[in-house]
Design a protein around this motif. Sequence first.
Motif, short mmCIF file in Angstrom:
data_model
loop_
_atom_site.label_atom_id
_atom_site.label_comp_id
_atom_site.label_asym_id
_atom_site.label_seq_id
_atom_site.Cartn_x
_atom_site.Cartn_y
_atom_site.Cartn_z
N UNK A 134 0.95 -1.11 -0.21
CA UNK A 134 0.09 0.11 -0.14
C UNK A 134 0.77 1.56 -0.27
N UNK A 135 2.24 1.34 -0.28
CA UNK A 135 2.79 2.49 -0.21
C UNK A 135 3.62 2.09 -1.22
N UNK A 136 2.88 3.16 -2.55
CA UNK A 136 3.38 3.23 -4.32
C UNK A 136 4.94 3.78 -4.17
N UNK A 137 4.92 4.43 -2.99
CA UNK A 137 6.49 4.88 -3.60
C UNK A 137 8.06 3.91 -2.79
N UNK A 138 6.89 3.03 -2.35
CA UNK A 138 8.39 2.18 -2.21
C UNK A 138 8.38 1.40 -2.90
N UNK A 139 6.72 0.54 -3.05
CA UNK A 139 6.99 -0.72 -3.90
C UNK A 139 7.20 -0.34 -5.72
N UNK A 140 7.54 -0.05 -6.04
CA UNK A 140 7.98 0.48 -7.42
C UNK A 140 9.56 0.08 -7.37
N UNK A 141 10.08 1.11 -6.08
CA UNK A 141 11.76 0.33 -6.20
C UNK A 141 11.87 -1.51 -6.02
N UNK A 142 11.03 -1.35 -5.41
CA UNK A 142 10.83 -3.07 -5.68
C UNK A 142 11.25 -3.83 -6.36
N UNK A 143 9.85 -3.14 -7.87
CA UNK A 143 9.87 -3.60 -8.58
C UNK A 143 10.88 -3.86 -9.69
N UNK A 144 11.38 -1.91 -9.55
CA UNK A 144 12.40 -1.52 -10.42
C UNK A 144 13.69 -2.57 -10.23
#
Length: 424
Positions: A134-144
């Motif tokens: 639920x924290x897209x600003x952090x999750x997007x780095x994991x995806x990256x």
Amino acid sequence: MDVFKKSVLPNGVRIVTEHHPHSKSVSIGVWVLTGTRDEKPEEVGISHFVEHLVFKGTKTRNAYQIAKSLESLGGELNAYTTREYTNYHCTVLKEDWRIGLEVLADLVCNMKISQKDFDLEKKVILQEIAMCDDLPEELIYDYFYEGVYKNHPLSRQILGQAETITKMTQKKIFEFYRHFYQGKNLIISAAGPLEHDQLVIECQRLFKNRKKFSAKSNRRAPRWKRYRKIFERDMEQAHVLVGLPSTSFNDKFRFEALVLNSLLGGGMTSRLYQAIREKQGLAYTVFSSLNTNVDSGNISVYAGTDSANVKKVMQIIKDEFAKLKKQGVRSSDLTLFKTQVRGQLLMGSDDIENRMSSLGVNEMVFERYKPVSNVIEEIEKISVESMNQYIAKYLDLDKMSVVLMGPNLQGHQQWLQDFDFSKN
């Protein structure tokens, strides 16, 4: 009196200090040189799990007593896990440094938890993993990271995966803790008005039960993979993350990368902040990050915007990178951002927690001391020529990777695959 001193205990534990006689407080860190990239596939998340569990109890303190130990003195006690190490740290008044060190040693040397506490903390970790969704600003780095470092340990999430955490056993946790929390795998760094020799005496007593041990590193440098992907999510904003490879800690262009990061998105005067937010009003948050490892690194740009504006934001990012690649860095820009970086470093040197961290990282990476004055000298040496050499070597726009996350983006998939950062 020497500002910096280093000692090595007979069991390999290293102690580094920097004397700051006018500070009212002392900052101490214990660094465990094991992180997410050192975990086996079935262990993903174990470094972070251990970091949580040591705060649940030791042979001399329960969880409440650990929390109270330094808070009752006005001090701070905390920890964090990265892909390359775990750090336990405290900041206390100068007269309380022995207590701070003793608490850190208790955590690192004397973990003791019940099955009940283990099971409870496992639930907490699983909640933390779910919360990050639920924290897209952090999750997007994991995806990256999962994409650009695919099939490499650096791609793994620090928190772990629900599957690996669920299967984790108390026995496995203790085996990991007893194996890695030893000898040369431990660095103690301290900054403040304390005497090095007194700290060494206390460390000899508190860490004497650590085995003489040096973990064999199986680390291998990652290979960058060009990665473009959209994650369709029902959320308010679209999130854009763009990045490409950059320098490691040991690269001769490391400080050029630092200046370029400031130029791109390090503050309100940066090119991307001005172009995306100030001139176009396309995003509230836009910044760049330089992420450095012992053998690799990357530079990335993040922006949060409306889905309808994703293509415009991407075009602006592309234009700024293309301009740098074609024109290089102007002398006036170099002066501005070198001065900015220099000022940030000097102001940071007044923060003893910052200095404690710098001591630990320098010992971990270089096994030697790097005073602020030497770093400033390296910044001052940067020239237009060296900046442009860095750009020529590292700004390979064909390697640009992109993750988009948000609503109404699936129609952009082909456009994203075809998006060429190297063409005007």
